[in-house]
Design a protein around this motif. Structure first.
Motif, mmCIF file in Angstrom:
data_model
loop_
_atom_site.group_PDB
_atom_site.id
_atom_site.type_symbol
_atom_site.label_atom_id
_atom_site.label_comp_id
_atom_site.label_asym_id
_atom_site.label_seq_id
_atom_site.Cartn_x
_atom_site.Cartn_y
_atom_site.Cartn_z
ATOM 1 N N ILE A 94 0.871 -1.171 0.000
ATOM 2 C CA ILE A 94 0.000 0.000 0.000
ATOM 3 C C ILE A 94 0.906 1.218 0.000
ATOM 4 O O ILE A 94 1.858 1.303 0.790
ATOM 5 N N MET A 95 0.632 2.152 -0.909
ATOM 6 C CA MET A 95 1.444 3.356 -1.008
ATOM 7 C C MET A 95 0.509 4.563 -0.991
ATOM 8 O O MET A 95 -0.531 4.546 -1.648
ATOM 9 N N THR A 96 0.880 5.580 -0.219
ATOM 10 C CA THR A 96 0.030 6.759 -0.093
ATOM 11 C C THR A 96 0.814 8.027 -0.400
ATOM 12 O O THR A 96 1.988 8.139 -0.058
ATOM 13 N N VAL A 97 0.137 8.962 -1.066
ATOM 14 C CA VAL A 97 0.645 10.320 -1.240
ATOM 15 C C VAL A 97 -0.115 11.158 -0.219
ATOM 16 O O VAL A 97 -1.339 11.221 -0.249
ATOM 17 N N ASN A 98 0.601 11.784 0.706
ATOM 18 C CA ASN A 98 -0.038 12.507 1.798
ATOM 19 C C ASN A 98 -0.149 14.006 1.547
ATOM 20 O O ASN A 98 -1.171 14.603 1.870
ATOM 21 N N ASN A 99 0.901 14.627 1.051
ATOM 22 C CA ASN A 99 0.910 16.066 0.822
ATOM 23 C C ASN A 99 1.645 16.367 -0.477
ATOM 24 O O ASN A 99 2.626 15.701 -0.798
ATOM 25 N N VAL A 100 1.176 17.381 -1.193
ATOM 26 C CA VAL A 100 1.828 17.854 -2.408
ATOM 27 C C VAL A 100 1.961 19.362 -2.284
ATOM 28 O O VAL A 100 0.960 20.055 -2.093
ATOM 29 N N VAL A 101 3.205 19.866 -2.377
ATOM 30 C CA VAL A 101 3.450 21.293 -2.152
ATOM 31 C C VAL A 101 4.209 21.885 -3.339
ATOM 32 O O VAL A 101 5.415 21.675 -3.467
ATOM 33 N N PRO A 102 3.514 22.625 -4.212
ATOM 34 C CA PRO A 102 4.233 23.358 -5.268
ATOM 35 C C PRO A 102 4.872 24.603 -4.665
ATOM 36 O O PRO A 102 4.265 25.276 -3.832
ATOM 37 N N ARG A 103 6.102 24.895 -5.062
ATOM 38 C CA ARG A 103 6.827 26.040 -4.497
ATOM 39 C C ARG A 103 7.063 27.097 -5.570
ATOM 40 O O ARG A 103 7.112 26.796 -6.760
ATOM 41 N N ALA A 104 7.261 28.324 -5.152
ATOM 42 C CA ALA A 104 7.467 29.449 -6.064
ATOM 43 C C ALA A 104 8.720 29.277 -6.929
ATOM 44 O O ALA A 104 8.797 29.798 -8.028
ATOM 45 N N ASN A 105 9.691 28.508 -6.453
ATOM 46 C CA ASN A 105 10.947 28.329 -7.189
ATOM 47 C C ASN A 105 10.897 27.194 -8.210
ATOM 48 O O ASN A 105 11.917 26.836 -8.788
ATOM 49 N N GLY A 106 9.732 26.590 -8.434
ATOM 50 C CA GLY A 106 9.620 25.510 -9.401
ATOM 51 C C GLY A 106 9.733 24.121 -8.809
ATOM 52 O O GLY A 106 9.577 23.128 -9.514
ATOM 53 N N ASP A 107 10.018 24.017 -7.518
ATOM 54 C CA ASP A 107 10.086 22.712 -6.853
ATOM 55 C C ASP A 107 8.686 22.206 -6.522
ATOM 56 O O ASP A 107 7.761 23.002 -6.316
ATOM 57 N N ILE A 108 8.563 20.891 -6.450
ATOM 58 C CA ILE A 108 7.353 20.256 -5.934
ATOM 59 C C ILE A 108 7.807 19.264 -4.871
ATOM 60 O O ILE A 108 8.655 18.406 -5.145
ATOM 61 N N ILE A 109 7.266 19.394 -3.675
ATOM 62 C CA ILE A 109 7.601 18.477 -2.589
ATOM 63 C C ILE A 109 6.421 17.535 -2.386
ATOM 64 O O ILE A 109 5.276 17.978 -2.295
ATOM 65 N N VAL A 110 6.714 16.238 -2.338
ATOM 66 C CA VAL A 110 5.691 15.222 -2.119
ATOM 67 C C VAL A 110 6.050 14.459 -0.853
ATOM 68 O O VAL A 110 7.164 13.947 -0.729
ATOM 69 N N ARG A 111 5.109 14.411 0.077
ATOM 70 C CA ARG A 111 5.270 13.576 1.265
ATOM 71 C C ARG A 111 4.375 12.364 1.083
ATOM 72 O O ARG A 111 3.217 12.485 0.681
ATOM 73 N N GLY A 112 4.914 11.187 1.374
ATOM 74 C CA GLY A 112 4.139 9.974 1.209
ATOM 75 C C GLY A 112 4.659 8.855 2.087
ATOM 76 O O GLY A 112 5.527 9.063 2.940
ATOM 77 N N HIS A 113 4.117 7.687 1.847
ATOM 78 C CA HIS A 113 4.507 6.515 2.634
ATOM 79 C C HIS A 113 4.394 5.272 1.759
ATOM 80 O O HIS A 113 3.376 5.061 1.107
ATOM 81 N N ILE A 114 5.461 4.479 1.751
ATOM 82 C CA ILE A 114 5.480 3.177 1.087
ATOM 83 C C ILE A 114 5.397 2.151 2.207
ATOM 84 O O ILE A 114 6.357 1.956 2.950
ATOM 85 N N HIS A 115 4.236 1.549 2.365
ATOM 86 C CA HIS A 115 3.980 0.638 3.486
ATOM 87 C C HIS A 115 4.525 -0.756 3.144
ATOM 88 O O HIS A 115 3.769 -1.673 2.815
ATOM 89 N N TRP A 116 5.855 -0.879 3.240
ATOM 90 C CA TRP A 116 6.523 -2.149 2.941
ATOM 91 C C TRP A 116 7.828 -2.173 3.693
ATOM 92 O O TRP A 116 8.467 -1.139 3.888
ATOM 93 N N ASP A 117 8.246 -3.370 4.159
ATOM 94 C CA ASP A 117 9.447 -3.482 4.984
ATOM 95 C C ASP A 117 10.749 -3.369 4.213
ATOM 96 O O ASP A 117 11.782 -3.031 4.776
ATOM 97 N N SER A 118 10.736 -3.672 2.926
ATOM 98 C CA SER A 118 11.959 -3.587 2.134
ATOM 99 C C SER A 118 11.787 -2.536 1.037
ATOM 100 O O SER A 118 10.681 -2.101 0.734
ATOM 101 N N THR A 119 12.894 -2.154 0.448
ATOM 102 C CA THR A 119 12.899 -1.117 -0.576
ATOM 103 C C THR A 119 12.177 -1.578 -1.837
ATOM 104 O O THR A 119 12.386 -2.698 -2.306
#
Length: 130
Positions: A94-119
């Motif tokens: 199960i993978m979730t995207v929690n927050n998406v933040v576009p910034r004035a400088n062209g960056d986009i920050i995404v906070r999320g969670h990969i619900h798995w024990d290994s990469t």
């Protein structure tokens, strides 16, 4: 205090109330909260994706290097697991995207969670509208 929300069951569900409907008399417009409303016809729409490896909670910063991403851009992000060939597939994690933040400088920050024990190999898909 009484809730201003009512709940109704959605047809085809297990009987658990799953949708909250806002009563019409409790709806307020943005102007009533003193916020600036920015709306209109989109001037640009584009997409982007990035692949990376991860597990657990993460914050990913993507610098697109364009003035088409700003603090008022509308950005939708989805996430999918990738197979060993780099193709999207529905795995067990199960993978979730929690927050998406576009910034004035062209960056986009995404906070999320990969619900798995290994990469796992995952892809973030971006749709950006201005």
């Amino acid at each position: 205090m009484a809730s201003t929300y009512g709940t109704d069951q959605v047809d085809g569900t297990s009987g658990i109330a799953s949708i909250e409907f806002i009563q019409e008399d409790s709806v307020k417009s943005s102007g009533e909260f003193g916020k600036i409303v920015r709306s209109g016809v989109p001037s640009s729409t584009f997409w982007h994706f990035v692949d990376f490896s991860g597990s657990g909670p993460f914050a990913h910063r993507e610098s697109l290097g364009t003035d088409k991403v700003n603090a008022f851009s509308q950005v939708a992000v989805s996430m999918t697991e990738l197979d060993s060939d780099g193709n999207p597939f529905l795995g067990s994690a199960i993978m979730t995207v929690n927050n998406v933040v576009p910034r004035a400088n062209g960056d986009i920050i995404v906070r999320g969670h990969i619900h798995w024990d290994s990469t796992l190999q995952v892809r973030l898909n971006y749709i950006i509208v201005n």
